[in-house]
Design an enzyme around this catalytic site. Structure first.
Site, PDB file in Angstrom:
ATOM      1  N   ASN A   5      49.119  66.463  34.362  1.00 28.36           N
ATOM      2  CA  ASN A   5      48.253  66.928  33.277  1.00 28.36           C
ATOM      3  C   ASN A   5      47.270  65.829  32.882  1.00 28.36           C
ATOM      4  O   ASN A   5      46.558  65.318  33.763  1.00 28.36           O
ATOM      5  CB  ASN A   5      48.994  67.615  32.125  1.00 28.36           C
ATOM      6  N   ASP A   6      47.152  65.490  31.629  1.00 27.56           N
ATOM      7  CA  ASP A   6      46.010  64.711  31.107  1.00 27.56           C
ATOM      8  C   ASP A   6      45.614  63.462  31.908  1.00 27.56           C
ATOM      9  O   ASP A   6      46.477  62.670  32.299  1.00 27.56           O
ATOM     10  CB  ASP A   6      46.319  64.179  29.698  1.00 27.56           C
TER      11      ASP A   6
END
Ligand code: FRU
Length: 532
Positions: free
Chosen positions: A21-22
């Site tokens: 993710n991020d």
């Protein structure tokens, strides 16, 4: 066991397997670009989060290193969540990140390289005086995370931590003289009602004119500031353009920018938890964003991976000063291979013409459309404020006057599947309204996928009667930049027929008005070295 990886990307940032993710702490240090990201080393679903680490000389070819941060101490034993890097004036990088303690409280920690003479900065140390920021009284300890890069002003470092107070989104401001001892400012830098949790805030200056990027600590009359927040309710990244009142340490959005989900977005599709950094080597500000999945968790487990990063984008202020412009970093062009060029081709009503001779499933396409006449543009109804809904109503098959025209990407031969990326031009009382759509509804015959009709308006002046479109096609992602980067849309799509060599690319026009393709350049894209 080898699964046919028909949806794996060819040139987007991905690790060999598992969940990502991020983007975290992107930075340039001594000739190397560092990129960290939220990663599950154990599977294709979110969990067991560590900071994976890759390095690059061009942000296109990547080498994977060992994870830089993983839960190991009382202050991060339940998670190493998102954060940012600051390169101190002494040329020492320092990371601020969110740790989850044994009670799952979100606290802010720092980490420093173990050995500054290692060009790859492989090992990171988490000093014993962590955490450096605790959620104090009145702060919601389960909504207090994602520290920003710090900026220096009047003898203090400053940084932001995202949070919420009931339904009000908040960017708390902290100050420190030494980067270790931080105190919370009396007022947040900014907050807004009814926006919920502000994840991954990002705050930076942009020049009033020109594409050059700025280091974080620049203030003055020649700049505006941008505040971006990731709203976990809608899962999009919103920003405002405004003024940083540095004497008061408050940020005020311009009256052309609004906070919340009616506001400007970096991208009107799958793009979340993004973060920028200043690249001193090429004096530009670069945006990284996480492109999440639109298929099911079961599909992710089957394919063994989930998530990718968008191609890094250079960002700068639009000369109209109301919004940002974004463009894929120039280094991407080194992957361009075989090419096809058209010039001055007419697209008559109802036509679709194939762009032949390139690998349509892994391509870069850059087109300039010329609109001979705008006289017959359909009237715009002022109640059409929701671009995505308008795109759903007026899809690529719904005949118009000026448009729909654009590209049919990842198309199967007989158009059972295709992801159209297209414009439609409307006539409002005094101006034209331009809609850009990236419509996943027809992208796949498969059920159970999220197939939204992503769309955004394009704030463009049609005086020259031209609209440009750049689209990066990469097996299961279609990343588009309308009007030179004014409106961007990323779609995740999972075709069943339009895969690998069976994918096709067309230019089309379903409006009554003829459209000229003034120029079209399309390239097959090569595979870079990607974390192997
Ligand atoms: C955003 C986010 C951040 C958090 C991280 C955890 O996608 O929820 O707020 O730090 O992911 O992985």
């Amino acid at each position: 066991v080898s699964i046919r990886q028909i949806h794996r990307t060819g040139y987007h940032f991905q690790p060999p397997k598992n969940w990502i993710n991020d983007p975290n702490a992107p930075m340039y240090y001594n000739g190397i670009y560092h990129f960290f990201y939220q990663y599950n080393p154990k599977g294709a679903v979110w969990g067991n989060i560590v900071w994976a680490h890759s390095v690059s000389k061009d942000m296109i070819n990547w080498e994977a290193l060992e994870p830089a941060l993983y839960p190991s101490q009382h202050f991060d034993i339940n998670g190493c969540w998102s954060g940012s890097a600051t390169v101190l004036p002494s040329n020492k990088p320092i990371i601020l990140y969110t740790g989850l303690d044994p009670k799952d409280r979100q606290i802010q920690n720092y980490a420093v390289p173990a050995n500054l003479s290692d060009p790859y900065l492989r090992k990171w140390i988490k000093p014993g005086n962590n955490p450096v920021v605790d959620p104090e009284q009145g702060v919601n300890a389960s909504a207090f995370r994602d520290p920003t890069t710090a900026w220096w002003l009047n003898g203090h470092w400053r940084m932001l931590v995202g949070s919420k107070r009931s339904h009000r989104g908040v960017a708390y401001l902290y100050r420190s003289r030494d980067f270790i001892y931080w105190t919370k400012a009396k007022h947040p830098l900014h907050s807004a009602p009814h926006t919920g949790m502000w994840e991954c805030p990002d705050f930076y200056p942009v020049l009033l004119s020109g594409k050059e990027g700025l280091d974080l600590s620049v203030v003055g009359k020649h700049v505006k500031h941008v505040l971006k927040v990731s709203l976990d309710v809608t899962r999009y990244d919103y920003y405002t353009v405004g003024t940083y009142l540095s004497d008061k340490d408050r940020y005020v959005p311009d009256n052309t920018s609004v906070d919340g989900w009616a506001g400007l977005r970096y991208d009107y599709g799958n793009f979340y938890a993004s973060k920028t950094f200043f690249d001193p080597a090429k004096k530009r500000r670069i945006l990284w964003g996480w492109v999440n999945e639109s298929d099911t968790t079961e599909d992710d487990v089957k394919k063994g991976w989930a998530g990718l990063q968008a191609i890094p984008r250079t960002v700068w202020l639009d000369p109209n000063q109301r919004q940002l412009m974004q463009w894929p970093i120039e280094e991407l062009e080194t992957l361009r291979g075989k090419t096809v060029k058209w010039s001055h081709r007419q697209l008559k009503t109802g036509e679709h013409i194939e762009v032949k001779g390139i690998t349509a499933a892994q391509a870069d396409v850059d087109v300039i459309f010329h609109i001979p006449s705008l006289d017959k543009a359909e009237p715009f109804d002022h109640s059409w404020t929701d671009a995505q809904e308008l795109c759903a109503r007026k899809g690529s098959k719904v005949k118009g006057e000026v448009g729909p025209f654009g590209l049919l990407t990842l198309a199967s031969k007989n158009l059972e599947e295709y992801t159209p990326v297209f414009f439609r031009v409307f006539q409002a009382s005094k101006k034209h309204v331009v809609l850009l759509c990236s419509d996943a509804r027809s992208s796949s015959l498969k059920d159970g996928l999220y197939k939204p009709s992503f769309a955004g308006f394009v704030d463009v002046d049609l005086a020259d009667k031209k609209l440009s479109l750049r689209t990066l096609i990469d097996h299961s992602v279609v990343e588009s930049f309308g009007a030179g980067g004014k409106t961007c849309i990323t779609s995740r799509v999972y075709p069943t027929l339009a895969v690998l060599d069976n994918a096709h690319l067309y230019a089309f026009n379903h409006g009554t008005e003829t459209i000229n393709v003034e120029n079209l350049n399309a390239w097959s894209m090569r595979k870079p070295r990607m974390n192997t």
